[in-house]
Design an enzyme around this catalytic site. Sequence first.
Site, short mmCIF file in Angstrom:
data_model
loop_
_atom_site.label_atom_id
_atom_site.label_comp_id
_atom_site.label_asym_id
_atom_site.label_seq_id
_atom_site.Cartn_x
_atom_site.Cartn_y
_atom_site.Cartn_z
N HIS A 56 0.64 -1.50 -0.03
CA HIS A 56 -0.31 0.24 0.04
C HIS A 56 1.08 1.35 0.12
O HIS A 56 2.15 0.74 0.13
CB HIS A 56 -1.06 0.08 1.03
N HIS A 58 1.42 4.14 1.97
CA HIS A 58 1.74 4.49 3.23
C HIS A 58 3.40 4.93 2.62
O HIS A 58 3.68 3.87 2.60
CB HIS A 58 1.45 3.62 4.24
N ASP A 60 5.39 4.92 4.65
CA ASP A 60 6.95 3.79 6.04
C ASP A 60 6.83 2.69 4.99
O ASP A 60 7.34 1.40 5.33
CB ASP A 60 6.42 3.35 6.95
N HIS A 61 5.77 2.41 3.90
CA HIS A 61 6.17 1.01 3.01
C HIS A 61 6.31 1.10 1.54
O HIS A 61 6.88 0.69 0.92
CB HIS A 61 4.85 0.51 2.83
N HIS A 114 -7.31 -0.55 6.30
CA HIS A 114 -7.06 0.78 6.30
C HIS A 114 -6.51 1.26 5.14
O HIS A 114 -6.09 2.79 5.54
CB HIS A 114 -5.10 -0.41 6.36
N ASP A 133 -0.44 -3.93 6.26
CA ASP A 133 -1.43 -3.57 7.28
C ASP A 133 -2.25 -4.01 7.11
O ASP A 133 -3.35 -3.38 7.82
CB ASP A 133 -0.79 -1.32 7.63
N HIS A 171 4.63 -5.30 10.47
CA HIS A 171 4.60 -3.97 12.09
C HIS A 171 5.59 -5.16 12.54
O HIS A 171 4.33 -6.01 13.06
CB HIS A 171 4.15 -3.05 12.06
FE FE Z 1 2.93 0.26 8.18
ZN ZN Z 2 -0.27 1.86 6.49
#
Ligand code: FE
Ligand code: ZN
Length: 255
Positions: A56, A58, A60-61, A114, A133, A171
């Site tokens: 996805h 975001h 942090d990915h 999410h 996530d 995570h």
């Molecule tokens: Fe994340």
């Molecule tokens: Zn995320």
Amino acid sequence: MSLSVIIVPCLIDNYAYLIRCEETGHTAVIDVPDAYPILNMINELGWKLNSILITHHHSDHVDGVEQLQKLTGANVIGAKSDSHRLPNLNISVSTGDVISIGNQQAEILNTPGHTIGHISYFFKDSKKVFTGDSLMSLGCGRLFEGTHKMMWNTLKLFMKLPKETLVYSGHEYSYSNAKFALSVDSSNTRLKEYYKEIQDLLKDNKYTVPTSLELEFAINPFLRSALPEFKLGLDMCQKTDHEVFQYLRILKDNF
Ligand code: FE
Ligand code: ZN
């Protein structure tokens, strides 16, 4: 015929996963929070990266995708419906599509909640699912974009996979998720045991991923929303599965 997985911790609590078809040597990574830990691992192993799979949008990915692509020449694969907000894709995929990593095939699962365009990668033969996530160890991702209904349908989709399936989520959240799970399911013996296991693993600097669907069915409160005995514990026998899920998700948001 097997698919090996190397866990690569990134940033504070993210996981990237290097996967490799043992027969052909084809290698891919699922999500790139940061290019360097992944590059270091590839170099250490003497592997060549063929593909980058994104769950996805975001940051942090995906923050390391562009750099890792530039340095390795790997193909970038992600959801067609989210291509406007993902790094440049070489291959865009939709629900039900199948991609190959060497001789290993992954089915694209549509797993919104999410985020709207969130996808997961299910490797049928080796029974491994990379869930980003969406479904997480003892939990599920927060609803940033989707509705409760959407995430509940996503969880139901995972519940249809073979129970031996290993779940690789994005995570390391098991400890805080377990504390919440205990607060709503305090008489669950398996959960209490696993809570101790998590603490031991983390104390030894070990990962709590992957888990199995079989374990998640037993201890993940969000997956247990539909069980009569679980509803009874919450005094919610008259509520629908989706209402119980929604109640839990809102409770967790404020936990
Ligand atoms: Fe994340
Ligand atoms: Zn995320």
